[in-house]
Design a protein around this motif. Sequence first.
Motif, PDB file in Angstrom:
ATOM      1  N   LEU A   1       0.849  -1.189   0.000  1.00 39.41           N
ATOM      2  CA  LEU A   1       0.000   0.000   0.000  1.00 39.41           C
ATOM      3  C   LEU A   1       0.884   1.237   0.000  1.00 39.41           C
ATOM      4  CD1 LEU A   1      -2.595  -1.070   2.690  1.00 39.41           C
ATOM      5  CD2 LEU A   1      -2.841  -1.158   0.229  1.00 39.41           C
ATOM      6  N   CYS A   2       0.678   2.102  -0.958  1.00 40.91           N
ATOM      7  CA  CYS A   2       1.451   3.337  -1.025  1.00 40.91           C
ATOM      8  C   CYS A   2       0.606   4.398  -1.713  1.00 40.91           C
ATOM      9  CB  CYS A   2       2.766   3.124  -1.774  1.00 40.91           C
ATOM     10  SG  CYS A   2       2.543   2.647  -3.488  1.00 40.91           S
ATOM     11  N   PRO A   3       0.904   5.660  -1.457  1.00 42.11           N
ATOM     12  CA  PRO A   3       0.125   6.710  -2.118  1.00 42.11           C
ATOM     13  C   PRO A   3       0.407   6.744  -3.613  1.00 42.11           C
ATOM     14  CG  PRO A   3       1.919   7.667  -0.856  1.00 42.11           C
ATOM     15  CD  PRO A   3       1.895   6.204  -0.544  1.00 42.11           C
ATOM     16  N   GLY A   4      -0.593   7.167  -4.350  1.00 46.25           N
ATOM     17  CA  GLY A   4      -0.431   7.275  -5.792  1.00 46.25           C
ATOM     18  C   GLY A   4       0.377   8.496  -6.169  1.00 46.25           C
ATOM     19  N   PRO A   5       0.685   8.668  -7.423  1.00 51.77           N
ATOM     20  CA  PRO A   5       1.498   9.796  -7.850  1.00 51.77           C
ATOM     21  C   PRO A   5       0.716  11.108  -7.845  1.00 51.77           C
ATOM     22  CG  PRO A   5       0.804   8.512  -9.734  1.00 51.77           C
ATOM     23  CD  PRO A   5       0.331   7.769  -8.518  1.00 51.77           C
TER      24      PRO A   5
ATOM     25  N   LEU B   1     -14.984  20.007  20.173  1.00 53.70           N
ATOM     26  CA  LEU B   1     -16.335  20.258  20.650  1.00 53.70           C
ATOM     27  C   LEU B   1     -17.288  19.139  20.274  1.00 53.70           C
ATOM     28  CD1 LEU B   1     -16.495  24.002  19.593  1.00 53.70           C
ATOM     29  CD2 LEU B   1     -15.961  23.089  21.846  1.00 53.70           C
ATOM     30  N   ARG B   2     -17.170  18.633  19.068  1.00 52.26           N
ATOM     31  CA  ARG B   2     -18.063  17.582  18.597  1.00 52.26           C
ATOM     32  C   ARG B   2     -17.376  16.839  17.460  1.00 52.26           C
ATOM     33  NH1 ARG B   2     -22.042  14.899  20.710  1.00 52.26           N
ATOM     34  NH2 ARG B   2     -22.889  16.811  21.545  1.00 52.26           N
ATOM     35  N   TRP B   3     -17.647  15.552  17.354  1.00 54.27           N
ATOM     36  CA  TRP B   3     -17.154  14.783  16.220  1.00 54.27           C
ATOM     37  C   TRP B   3     -18.233  13.804  15.783  1.00 54.27           C
ATOM     38  CZ3 TRP B   3     -16.930   9.521  16.804  1.00 54.27           C
ATOM     39  CH2 TRP B   3     -16.896   9.027  18.116  1.00 54.27           C
ATOM     40  N   GLU B   4     -18.206  13.440  14.526  1.00 59.40           N
ATOM     41  CA  GLU B   4     -19.148  12.467  13.959  1.00 59.40           C
ATOM     42  C   GLU B   4     -18.376  11.550  13.021  1.00 59.40           C
ATOM     43  OE1 GLU B   4     -22.595  12.012  14.209  1.00 59.40           O
ATOM     44  OE2 GLU B   4     -22.759  13.564  15.746  1.00 59.40           O
ATOM     45  N   LEU B   5     -18.881  10.353  12.892  1.00 62.53           N
ATOM     46  CA  LEU B   5     -18.274   9.348  12.027  1.00 62.53           C
ATOM     47  C   LEU B   5     -19.335   8.859  11.048  1.00 62.53           C
ATOM     48  CD1 LEU B   5     -15.497   7.916  11.959  1.00 62.53           C
ATOM     49  CD2 LEU B   5     -16.499   6.112  13.316  1.00 62.53           C
ATOM     50  N   SER B   6     -18.950   8.672   9.778  1.00 64.40           N
ATOM     51  CA  SER B   6     -19.910   8.240   8.766  1.00 64.40           C
ATOM     52  C   SER B   6     -19.228   7.320   7.758  1.00 64.40           C
ATOM     53  CB  SER B   6     -20.495   9.450   8.039  1.00 64.40           C
ATOM     54  OG  SER B   6     -21.331   9.042   6.985  1.00 64.40           O
ATOM     55  N   GLU B   7     -20.023   6.462   7.138  1.00 62.84           N
ATOM     56  CA  GLU B   7     -19.503   5.575   6.092  1.00 62.84           C
ATOM     57  C   GLU B   7     -19.474   6.257   4.735  1.00 62.84           C
ATOM     58  OE1 GLU B   7     -21.825   2.026   6.129  1.00 62.84           O
ATOM     59  OE2 GLU B   7     -20.859   1.260   7.925  1.00 62.84           O
TER      60      GLU B   7
ATOM     61  N   PHE C   1     -13.592   2.783   3.681  1.00 63.75           N
ATOM     62  CA  PHE C   1     -13.187   3.985   4.376  1.00 63.75           C
ATOM     63  C   PHE C   1     -14.322   4.466   5.267  1.00 63.75           C
ATOM     64  CE2 PHE C   1     -10.589   4.164   0.528  1.00 63.75           C
ATOM     65  CZ  PHE C   1      -9.355   4.383   1.077  1.00 63.75           C
ATOM     66  N   MET C   2     -13.950   5.097   6.376  1.00 65.38           N
ATOM     67  CA  MET C   2     -14.899   5.799   7.232  1.00 65.38           C
ATOM     68  C   MET C   2     -14.462   7.266   7.225  1.00 65.38           C
ATOM     69  SD  MET C   2     -17.048   3.568   8.556  1.00 65.38           S
ATOM     70  CE  MET C   2     -17.711   4.251  10.034  1.00 65.38           C
ATOM     71  N   TYR C   3     -15.420   8.171   7.377  1.00 64.46           N
ATOM     72  CA  TYR C   3     -15.121   9.594   7.339  1.00 64.46           C
ATOM     73  C   TYR C   3     -15.401  10.200   8.703  1.00 64.46           C
ATOM     74  CZ  TYR C   3     -14.955   8.647   2.425  1.00 64.46           C
ATOM     75  OH  TYR C   3     -14.622   8.116   1.204  1.00 64.46           O
ATOM     76  N   LEU C   4     -14.481  11.052   9.165  1.00 68.32           N
ATOM     77  CA  LEU C   4     -14.559  11.666  10.479  1.00 68.32           C
ATOM     78  C   LEU C   4     -14.568  13.172  10.318  1.00 68.32           C
ATOM     79  CD1 LEU C   4     -14.234  11.375  13.640  1.00 68.32           C
ATOM     80  CD2 LEU C   4     -11.798  11.656  13.224  1.00 68.32           C
ATOM     81  N   VAL C   5     -15.534  13.834  10.979  1.00 63.61           N
ATOM     82  CA  VAL C   5     -15.567  15.287  11.015  1.00 63.61           C
ATOM     83  C   VAL C   5     -15.365  15.689  12.471  1.00 63.61           C
ATOM     84  CG1 VAL C   5     -18.087  15.415  11.217  1.00 63.61           C
ATOM     85  CG2 VAL C   5     -16.828  17.370  10.370  1.00 63.61           C
TER      86      VAL C   5
ATOM     87  N   TYR D   1     -10.442  11.002   6.456  1.00 63.99           N
ATOM     88  CA  TYR D   1     -10.899   9.628   6.288  1.00 63.99           C
ATOM     89  C   TYR D   1     -10.028   8.705   7.113  1.00 63.99           C
ATOM     90  CZ  TYR D   1      -7.008   8.719   3.098  1.00 63.99           C
ATOM     91  OH  TYR D   1      -5.775   8.570   2.561  1.00 63.99           O
ATOM     92  N   ILE D   2     -10.628   7.585   7.491  1.00 63.27           N
ATOM     93  CA  ILE D   2      -9.933   6.548   8.242  1.00 63.27           C
ATOM     94  C   ILE D   2     -10.020   5.280   7.408  1.00 63.27           C
ATOM     95  CG2 ILE D   2      -9.848   5.234  10.381  1.00 63.27           C
ATOM     96  CD1 ILE D   2     -11.416   7.589  11.654  1.00 63.27           C
ATOM     97  N   ARG D   3      -8.888   4.693   7.109  1.00 59.57           N
ATOM     98  CA  ARG D   3      -8.860   3.482   6.288  1.00 59.57           C
ATOM     99  C   ARG D   3      -9.238   2.286   7.158  1.00 59.57           C
ATOM    100  NH1 ARG D   3      -3.942   2.649   2.497  1.00 59.57           N
ATOM    101  NH2 ARG D   3      -3.726   4.669   3.402  1.00 59.57           N
TER     102      ARG D   3
END
Length: 172
Positions: free
Chosen positions: A86-90, A146-152, A131-135, A124-126
Amino acid sequence: MVERNHLQMSVKRQAELLGVNRASIYCKPSDQEDKDIELMHLIDEIYTRWPHYGYRRIRVVLRDRGCVVNKKRVLRLMRRMGIAGLCPGPNLSKRNHQHHVYPYLPRGVKPESPDHVWGIDITYIRMKGRFMYLVAIIDWYSRYILRWELSETLEQSFVIRALKRALATRKP
């Protein structure tokens, strides 16, 4: 199932009756396949532990474990197994010039008390296979979340929900 030294039936006739190619009867299975399978198990074990390792690092780990193998063989087996490091793309840091650049509004504003300046970040969280997304909504003065939410999914609804919940408890 084929008897090579059968007195009444030739190998050719036995192959015809079985519906197999005669060359496959004479072919002896090599022990190279068994060695490849053992090596593939080791590669899978290493890759499961360190999925960011490529074929070069996996070869080094195999060498440290006592396996004499070159990098081309490790690469061939990894391709056969369908795995890659696993590596980042160009060019991931290059920006898209067609996208609008929003101005940085709080330039020169220093947060002087709690709830003076808030910030928001989405990342995002792998996870395994997705992936899951975190705000997160952050108070810049106290650096308190103050607040956080997690979403698919990366939809705006979970961001707005987090902002409404933060506004219900604190007032910027």
